[in-house]
Design a protein around this motif. Structure first.
Motif, PDB file in Angstrom:
ATOM      1  N   GLU A  68      31.999  42.360 -61.803  1.00  0.00           N
ATOM      2  CA  GLU A  68      31.127  42.276 -60.630  1.00  0.00           C
ATOM      3  C   GLU A  68      30.532  43.634 -60.262  1.00  0.00           C
ATOM      4  O   GLU A  68      29.366  43.719 -59.846  1.00  0.00           O
ATOM      5  CB  GLU A  68      31.895  41.726 -59.426  1.00  0.00           C
ATOM      6  CG  GLU A  68      32.259  40.255 -59.516  1.00  0.00           C
ATOM      7  CD  GLU A  68      33.550  40.024 -60.278  1.00  0.00           C
ATOM      8  OE1 GLU A  68      33.985  38.870 -60.389  1.00  0.00           O
ATOM      9  OE2 GLU A  68      34.132  41.032 -60.779  1.00  0.00           O
ATOM     10  N   LEU A  69      31.304  44.704 -60.373  1.00  0.00           N
ATOM     11  CA  LEU A  69      30.894  45.981 -59.802  1.00  0.00           C
ATOM     12  C   LEU A  69      30.137  46.890 -60.749  1.00  0.00           C
ATOM     13  O   LEU A  69      29.365  47.743 -60.301  1.00  0.00           O
ATOM     14  CB  LEU A  69      32.129  46.735 -59.281  1.00  0.00           C
ATOM     15  CG  LEU A  69      32.910  46.070 -58.149  1.00  0.00           C
ATOM     16  CD1 LEU A  69      34.142  46.894 -57.798  1.00  0.00           C
ATOM     17  CD2 LEU A  69      32.035  45.888 -56.919  1.00  0.00           C
ATOM     18  N   GLY A 103      21.762  48.895 -56.955  1.00  0.00           N
ATOM     19  CA  GLY A 103      22.611  49.507 -57.970  1.00  0.00           C
ATOM     20  C   GLY A 103      22.283  50.974 -58.158  1.00  0.00           C
ATOM     21  O   GLY A 103      21.108  51.384 -58.080  1.00  0.00           O
ATOM     22  N   THR A 107      26.401  50.996 -61.435  1.00  0.00           N
ATOM     23  CA  THR A 107      26.880  49.953 -60.524  1.00  0.00           C
ATOM     24  C   THR A 107      25.856  48.837 -60.392  1.00  0.00           C
ATOM     25  O   THR A 107      24.643  49.045 -60.573  1.00  0.00           O
ATOM     26  CB  THR A 107      27.182  50.530 -59.130  1.00  0.00           C
ATOM     27  OG1 THR A 107      25.974  51.046 -58.558  1.00  0.00           O
ATOM     28  CG2 THR A 107      28.206  51.636 -59.227  1.00  0.00           C
ATOM     29  N   THR A 108      26.340  47.664 -60.057  1.00  0.00           N
ATOM     30  CA  THR A 108      25.460  46.515 -59.851  1.00  0.00           C
ATOM     31  C   THR A 108      24.840  46.553 -58.464  1.00  0.00           C
ATOM     32  O   THR A 108      25.319  47.260 -57.566  1.00  0.00           O
ATOM     33  CB  THR A 108      26.250  45.201 -60.004  1.00  0.00           C
ATOM     34  OG1 THR A 108      27.369  45.228 -59.104  1.00  0.00           O
ATOM     35  CG2 THR A 108      26.742  45.019 -61.423  1.00  0.00           C
ATOM     36  N   GLN A 110      24.284  44.824 -54.963  1.00  0.00           N
ATOM     37  CA  GLN A 110      25.093  43.918 -54.155  1.00  0.00           C
ATOM     38  C   GLN A 110      24.228  43.336 -53.038  1.00  0.00           C
ATOM     39  O   GLN A 110      23.640  44.084 -52.254  1.00  0.00           O
ATOM     40  CB  GLN A 110      26.298  44.645 -53.577  1.00  0.00           C
ATOM     41  CG  GLN A 110      27.168  45.292 -54.652  1.00  0.00           C
ATOM     42  CD  GLN A 110      28.319  46.103 -54.073  1.00  0.00           C
ATOM     43  OE1 GLN A 110      28.700  45.922 -52.924  1.00  0.00           O
ATOM     44  NE2 GLN A 110      28.880  46.999 -54.879  1.00  0.00           N
ATOM     45  N   THR A 125      28.911  38.012 -51.140  1.00  0.00           N
ATOM     46  CA  THR A 125      28.179  39.076 -51.833  1.00  0.00           C
ATOM     47  C   THR A 125      27.938  38.656 -53.272  1.00  0.00           C
ATOM     48  O   THR A 125      28.882  38.305 -53.996  1.00  0.00           O
ATOM     49  CB  THR A 125      28.964  40.400 -51.791  1.00  0.00           C
ATOM     50  OG1 THR A 125      29.145  40.810 -50.439  1.00  0.00           O
ATOM     51  CG2 THR A 125      28.214  41.489 -52.546  1.00  0.00           C
ATOM     52  N   TYR A 127      26.504  39.779 -56.979  1.00  0.00           N
ATOM     53  CA  TYR A 127      26.353  41.008 -57.769  1.00  0.00           C
ATOM     54  C   TYR A 127      25.355  40.767 -58.893  1.00  0.00           C
ATOM     55  O   TYR A 127      25.468  39.791 -59.644  1.00  0.00           O
ATOM     56  CB  TYR A 127      27.710  41.436 -58.329  1.00  0.00           C
ATOM     57  CG  TYR A 127      28.731  41.682 -57.233  1.00  0.00           C
ATOM     58  CD1 TYR A 127      28.907  42.946 -56.692  1.00  0.00           C
ATOM     59  CD2 TYR A 127      29.497  40.628 -56.727  1.00  0.00           C
ATOM     60  CE1 TYR A 127      29.826  43.168 -55.682  1.00  0.00           C
ATOM     61  CE2 TYR A 127      30.417  40.834 -55.710  1.00  0.00           C
ATOM     62  CZ  TYR A 127      30.579  42.108 -55.187  1.00  0.00           C
ATOM     63  OH  TYR A 127      31.480  42.313 -54.179  1.00  0.00           O
ATOM     64  N   THR A 146      35.559  44.448 -51.172  1.00  0.00           N
ATOM     65  CA  THR A 146      36.058  43.354 -52.006  1.00  0.00           C
ATOM     66  C   THR A 146      37.347  42.784 -51.418  1.00  0.00           C
ATOM     67  O   THR A 146      38.009  43.441 -50.599  1.00  0.00           O
ATOM     68  CB  THR A 146      36.331  43.840 -53.433  1.00  0.00           C
ATOM     69  OG1 THR A 146      37.378  44.817 -53.391  1.00  0.00           O
ATOM     70  CG2 THR A 146      35.087  44.432 -54.057  1.00  0.00           C
TER      71      THR A 146
END
Length: 483
Positions: A68-69, A103, A107-108, A110, A125, A127, A146
């Motif tokens: 996800e992150l 991002g 990182t993605t 969000q 949330t 991603y 999270t």
């Protein structure tokens, strides 16, 4: 000349050393340090252990939620932000769009959406890979944190017991500074006449095994930790339940609260202050669906052109009369907390830079980030872990001293040592000390209720017990003759 046999050499007897009398202040300090350490140490032990886990939450989080992150293969150019939001909306058709965190590096992106089934602190949330627009996952988050970070935060703050459990952490923070400073004063007084940096800061390794050697490790380690423990106590209290409210009211009374940009486009509202501890992000309202999400690309580009670098958070306006807000989210030094209000056309309507914050607001923000292990990255986390491990050792050595002082004779055997002698602190303290100290203690106790209430209870009970034990027994009249 002959010596008379009746004359004898005089016998010289060594002088008898009388034990040093403990002053009234020393007796009170020693007794208070003992009982505070004995009763509050379990709370400190839990706070230190859970604090280590929370300090390394970012690393644990990236391992657990890597899909996800993080982006496995970062590209060179990200898609327009509006396209990324559209991909998130397709994966989460219901709920209002609340905020977006584009991002950054690997990182993605969000994207947060509301859900009437969730409370105000939680949201969904989604991603999104910013380079491909692929949705990599969806989580129910708490102030953008999270589920794992929320669990660790609640473990450290309240042991998952809600408001009742929060009293544990506030009690620990309220007494940590008292125990730390009390220990420094006691060690300083004990070494009077022979104080050197070595004796103050290093344990006496020549001491035989027993309470003396344990006390050396306990005191010397405590001296090294004092500054860090005082910092943790002060910063932990800033967001506690009762002391935190008093602290916030005090800061607001000085006009030193954390500022935020005004997003009102009609000119009717002024800049407000405040914000949540875990980000302070304003969420969109129920009319957010009336705002065109496609404008977010323009808004984001304008914020970047205005100089906002690093990770940012974009809050979606509630209606057409409200501007978008873009705020820096960089918690590393130097902290990036600049913020701008931007209309749908990309015009900056207001700006507040972190450099313009009041000094107390900056200190509070720096303190929060440092307490959470964010301010200096891994170095910050290592220092926090060292402080927590050191505190755990000091606590264990304190309990060991209590056990080592226990009577071991067959007729006086006990499981633990007796508390320090009460002394006559209630009558031996100078009048000026009481006159100056009581008002200060009452003021401090009001500001820190979980320090003041236990302290008052200790002083009253100790005074009553001492008075009762000093009172002579009531004589019993003899029985009448002939009975």
């Amino acid at each position: 000349m002959a010596i008379s046999p009746d004359v004898t050499e005089p016998v010289v007897t060594p002088p008898v050393r009388t034990p040093r009398q403990q002053s009234a202040f020393g007796a009170l300090l020693l007794r208070l340090h003992f009982y505070a350490g004995l009763l509050v140490a379990p709370f400190l032990l839990v706070a230190a252990t859970t604090g280590i886990l929370y300090a390394f939450a970012p690393q644990i989080e990236r391992a657990v939620y890597s899909t996800e992150l993080t982006v496995a293969n970062p590209g060179t150019a990200a898609l327009p932000l509006a396209e990324q939001v559209a991909a998130a909306r397709a994966a989460n058709p219901s709920g209002d769009l609340l905020s977006v965190r584009p991002g950054h590096d690997d990182t993605t992106t969000q994207v947060d959406f509301s859900d009437p089934a969730l409370d105000a602190d939680h949201q969904h949330t989604v991603y999104v890979d910013p380079f491909t627009g692929t949705v990599t996952g969806r989580l129910t988050t708490w102030w953008t944190a999270t589920p794992l970070t929320e669990w660790l935060d609640n473990l450290h703050a309240n042991l998952h017991l809600g408001d009742t459990g929060a009293l544990y952490s506030e009690l620990a923070a309220s007494w940590l500074w008292v125990i730390a400073l009390g220990g420094v004063l006691l060690w300083w007084r004990r070494l009077r006449g022979n104080r050197t940096a070595r004796r103050l800061l290093a344990p006496d390794l020549s001491a035989k095994k027993g309470v003396r050697r344990t006390r050396g490790w306990h005191a010397a380690t405590g001296m090294w930790l004092t500054a860090g423990l005082l910092f943790l106590s002060a910063t932990g209290l800033t967001w506690s339940t009762h002391a935190g409210e008093n602290f916030s009211a005090f800061i607001d009374s000085l006009g030193a609260g954390r500022p935020s940009v005004s997003t009102d486009l009609t000119g009717a509202a002024a800049a407000s202050t405040g914000g949540a501890h875990h980000g302070g992000m304003a969420m969109g309202g129920s009319d957010a669906a009336a705002v065109d999400p496609a404008a977010i690309t323009t808004v984001y580009r304008s914020a970047r052109d205005a100089g906002l670098t690093g990770p940012v958070s974009i809050s979606v306006p509630a209606d057409a009369n409200t501007a978008w807000s873009v705020t820096g989210n960089d918690s590393l030094w130097p902290v990036g907390r600049d913020s701008v209000a931007v209309d749908a056309n990309g015009t900056i309507v207001e700006r507040i830079d972190f450099a313009d914050w009041p000094l107390l607001a900056k200190l509070t923000q720096w303190g929060i980030y440092a307490h959470m292990g964010n301010l200096f990255g891994l170095a910050n986390q290592i220092v926090l872990a060292a402080l927590a491990l050191g505190l755990i050792c000091v606590i264990i050595w304190g309990y060991r001293m209590w056990w080592q002082r226990r009577p071991t004779r067959a007729d006086r055997r006990a499981l633990a040592g007796a508390p320090p002698a009460r002394g006559s602190w209630w009558t031996g303290l100078p009048a000026w000390t009481i006159a100056a100290g009581l008002p200060a203690l009452f003021a401090l106790g009001w500001f820190l209720p979980l320090f003041g209430i236990p302290l008052l209870a200790f002083l009253v009970l100790d005074f009553l017990i001492g008075t009762f034990r000093r009172r002579p027994a009531t004589p019993v009249s003899p029985a009448p003759a002939g009975s």
